[in-house]
Design a protein around this motif. Sequence first.
Motif, PDB file in Angstrom:
ATOM      1  N   GLY A  22       0.821  -1.203   0.000  1.00 42.52           N
ATOM      2  CA  GLY A  22       0.000   0.000   0.000  1.00 42.52           C
ATOM      3  C   GLY A  22       0.858   1.256   0.000  1.00 42.52           C
ATOM      4  O   GLY A  22       0.600   2.217  -0.732  1.00 42.52           O
ATOM      5  N   LEU A  25       2.353   1.739  -3.402  1.00 43.65           N
ATOM      6  CA  LEU A  25       1.334   2.186  -4.353  1.00 43.65           C
ATOM      7  C   LEU A  25       1.059   3.668  -4.208  1.00 43.65           C
ATOM      8  O   LEU A  25       1.029   4.420  -5.199  1.00 43.65           O
ATOM      9  CB  LEU A  25       0.049   1.394  -4.082  1.00 43.65           C
ATOM     10  N   SER A  26       0.892   4.097  -2.951  1.00 42.21           N
ATOM     11  CA  SER A  26       0.581   5.516  -2.768  1.00 42.21           C
ATOM     12  C   SER A  26       1.785   6.367  -3.126  1.00 42.21           C
ATOM     13  O   SER A  26       1.636   7.472  -3.651  1.00 42.21           O
ATOM     14  CB  SER A  26       0.124   5.793  -1.344  1.00 42.21           C
ATOM     15  N   LEU A  29       1.768   6.782  -6.746  1.00 40.72           N
ATOM     16  CA  LEU A  29       0.676   7.674  -7.121  1.00 40.72           C
ATOM     17  C   LEU A  29       1.112   9.126  -6.989  1.00 40.72           C
ATOM     18  O   LEU A  29       0.914   9.942  -7.888  1.00 40.72           O
ATOM     19  CB  LEU A  29      -0.502   7.398  -6.185  1.00 40.72           C
ATOM     20  N   VAL A  30       1.727   9.428  -5.846  1.00 37.17           N
ATOM     21  CA  VAL A  30       2.161  10.808  -5.615  1.00 37.17           C
ATOM     22  C   VAL A  30       3.250  11.190  -6.592  1.00 37.17           C
ATOM     23  O   VAL A  30       3.255  12.275  -7.174  1.00 37.17           O
ATOM     24  CB  VAL A  30       2.679  10.978  -4.171  1.00 37.17           C
TER      25      VAL A  30
END
Lengths: 286, 266, 545
Positions: A22, A25-26, A29-30
């Motif tokens: 997680g 993934l974040s 994304l950022v």
Amino acid sequence: MRARIQIIGSQLLTLAALGLFGGLLSASLVRFAPGYGVDERELDPRLSQASVEAIRNSHRLTGGLLSYYRHFLASALQGDFGRSEWLERPVSSLIKERFPVTARSVVLGVTLAWATALGISLSGLFFRGFFLDISGTLASSVLIALPTAVIAVFSVYLRAPVFLAIAVVMFPKLFRYLRNLLAEAYAQPYILAARSRGIGRARILFQHVLPLASPALFALFGVSLSMAFGAAIPIEALCDSPGVGQLAWQAALNRDLPLIMNLTLLITLLTVAANLLANAAHERAL
Amino acid sequence: MLRGISAVILCVIFTAGLFAGAVAPYPYTKQFRERVNAAPSASHWLGTDSLGRDLFARLVYGTRVSLLLSPAAAFLSTLIAGVLGGFAGLVGGWCERLILAAADLSMALPLLFVLLALRALLPLNVSPLVSVIATFALLGLLGWPSSLRVVWATTKNLRNSDFLLLARATGCGRSRMIARHVLPNLRPVMFAQFWISIPLFVLTEATLSMLGLGVMEPLPSWGNLLRGLEDVSAVSTNPWRLAPLIVLMVVVVCFQLILPTPEETA
Amino acid sequence: MRSRLPRNLALLILLARALPVGAQTGGELHFCLHGEPKTFNPILVDDEPSENIRYLTGGVLIRLNRQSQALEPALATSWTISRDRRTITFHLRKEIHFSDGTPFSSEDVGYTMRMLMDPETHSSTGDAFRSGEGSVAVESPAPDLAVITFPAPIAGLERLFDQVAILSAHSPKKEMAVLGPFYVADYKAGSYILLQKNPNYWKHDAQGHALPYIDSVRLDIQRNRDIELLRFRRGELQLINRLDAEQFDRLQHENPAVTRNAGTGLDAEELWFNQSPAAPLPEYKKAWFGAKEFRKAISMAINRGDLCRIVYAGYAKPAYGPVSPSNHFWFNSSLEEPKYDAQAALRLLTQAGFRLENDTLKDRAGNRVEFTLVTNSGNAAREKMATMVQQDLSQVGVKVNVVTLDFPSLIERMTRTFDYEACILGLVNTDLDPNGQMTVWLSSGENHQWNPSQKAPATPWEAEVDKLMREQAAAPTDKGRKAKFDRVQQIVAEQQPFIYLINKDVLVAVSSNVVGAAPVVLNPPGFWNVETLRLGPAPDLGAQR
């Protein structure tokens, strides 16, 4: 015994793996979302070109995202969770300051919502009162129709503490599920038999109905905790409460990579842990 | 009887949204600059907003956005939840664990941030309508975890149920079993989830728009219109500003009343 | 016994006379900062909350009086600038101590300047002094004499020292030891900052009383303006430093005594078209944006009066140039004020080769004139202005698409990818002197928004502006500088690279128990004279409802 340890071990492993994934993934994304690496200060006309260049360079990720993540994990294991780019303070101190605020609001809010929902449903069964049941249903129907943001805005106006807003958001969802659950359990054949035998209603409720419903109750508790955390973000952002939710919101707006990574890790771990516990309780009680 | 009334109310509001062009007296962008923040009157049934746009027209067009796109998003999320949940429940094993883990992860991801990123990624010259559709599509794509668990639990129960065991014992083929036995039994659950999801998406869109992440101006939506509530003290002097909130609440309550209670589906 | 009473009475009367009736000293001033301060080190200050704290705690050599806009001696009793304008000599006040007791001397001035001009330090305060290559030399020939020499002459040198808060070279408390009216006593991140009265503050009032009059200042960190207004109405806060126009309007109707309009401010909102050759736009659009007639026509087609009236409830004035009329010295009053005229705009467009067909404007090649206007989300006023501009331009057949983006994405498009067509943003002008805007007007500048960081000026008029800006920086007299900058304003009016929309009024709310408040246009508008503010008895809250 061994099997149990194995199960717990594998669950913890799942937890850790999910949490790490997680976070990655974040982080991606950022990193790859538009607006990464820019700073509002670039628009300040008073800064010289050299200063603007220096600001731009400070936000660039040297090396790829994966190596950054590896480095972050290595230092996290040693207790250093990085530094917030936007607030320019260590992440651990930020989270240490803000987590108690959010935890307090969430725990109080969930407790209040549960107490009210359980109280009304149990009283409805106990007193067999039509009025209680209807008013509970009405209240929950109306409250569930209010968007979270509106509840937050009203709680600001009424100077209500944040946990009250969270309780108001959670109550309707809890109530309608609890009411159906308890009513179903109450209608079981053997409970009916107990009632016809003349066993007191209170005893039936607390010694038979609740234990019967307990696996589902535990599952619901886990889910309600994660729901409450989810609701805390917009509520804190709109009520300007200095908790983790507001931090997450501001971090997203400012593209603060270290902060978002840490917060996602935290929230993922908490959510997955809550779900695992709920599953475990569910299976255990079955 | 209550259910009938709710159905009628929903139909009326839905139709009004669908034929917004006919119902609304003015286009939703037209600014009547001489009549800014006006109180309700014969020419402006709900008054005007801070830019002089007719609030009734904006409410009707907003209904179109919120009420037509939420079912679409709900349909998308229920479909994904159905496929994934059914697969997980039927197949079991590591597939099931993977899908459940993905669901947990999806719930932990910062939805707000994903929406932020999506808005920024859209090319600038798309029409507001396309960006709205993209927002709702994203909501639908990310909204499946909550429905997933219900579908998964039901499928699992079905798999272990007596009649399915019997079907397997008598040599029923896999695909035939799914088509003839599993799917029809899943249908009520999926329908219930779909119906529950619609108001959830309406509410989520409202919250997002109040945070500035929802439907972009000048396109109205209920959430957009609720931004006018942010200054609560102004509402006490202009109570007609509550109209979008009331419509939203009426619609959500009606959706709940129409939903068959568990006693009826059992 | 009898003889003492008249004497005691006389003493009492004398004492009562010494302090003004009604308002006493002491008390706590309570207001809000709109964000978290990033640093307490005055050298590194870049954001508004930190600047506010620096103003409240920092002691400076020369203070710009926000009301009279004239320079006043502060820690320096006098100063002289050498003829080549490279050296400034300060005569410092004697017997001054920092808040923790450390004595103040010219060594501290030297230390501060060296820290400021360190090449590793990147702050707006320091960058203002970087006029040329080379280092800054500071000499302290005597404890009360400081001589600073710069590598190249700096225009408006004295004014820049208003931003330089002196750090202590020797104090163990480092930057927390201050020379200003208050010092930071308590800080809870995300919540509040408590400032206490500095017992060693050098300033005294005309009667010889130590300043400041109030004991402490509590600054809450409050991003939400609605909550701030609510708390002000309830009497929890005594001051709102900057109010939104809508909030001001409402407060004005409820309780006119607490609202103060300091006048037209220096901040402007402007619209510009992307003229960067690197922009991924079709050639025909680049041709439109590059044509001055197009820009001028758009400027004429925008109804600024409506923008002021509707978006700012009348608390703004139309702006046509980079300098606000309240900047008395630098404003070029000889420029003609253009009027809102959609017909004239259409005529100008027709002259430039556009034509109106069934209410849509088309260019020579038949392309429909339409573009996307971006602005940042979260700013309701800007979003409204963009929507109003959309309607105004539809009157001349131009279709405008409004898109709001979050700030980082917007900045990325503006400064990295150049993937945008038109943009509305505001320029925050903290400085009266246009020299602080060099990076905006020089074609090689980073903030030359419509076409930043050019290797060579793209157009003859940009080359002329470059020349004029360099000349004004080197001009020996203020009048000479003004003449050059007036010409820059004229060129901007002809070419409209920035289409200025409005200048906002500076709106402040002050509770009626704050005595001596006199809001001004320069920052900080509400508490620039915090040292002479007094707190009277709390107002009757019942009346405020």
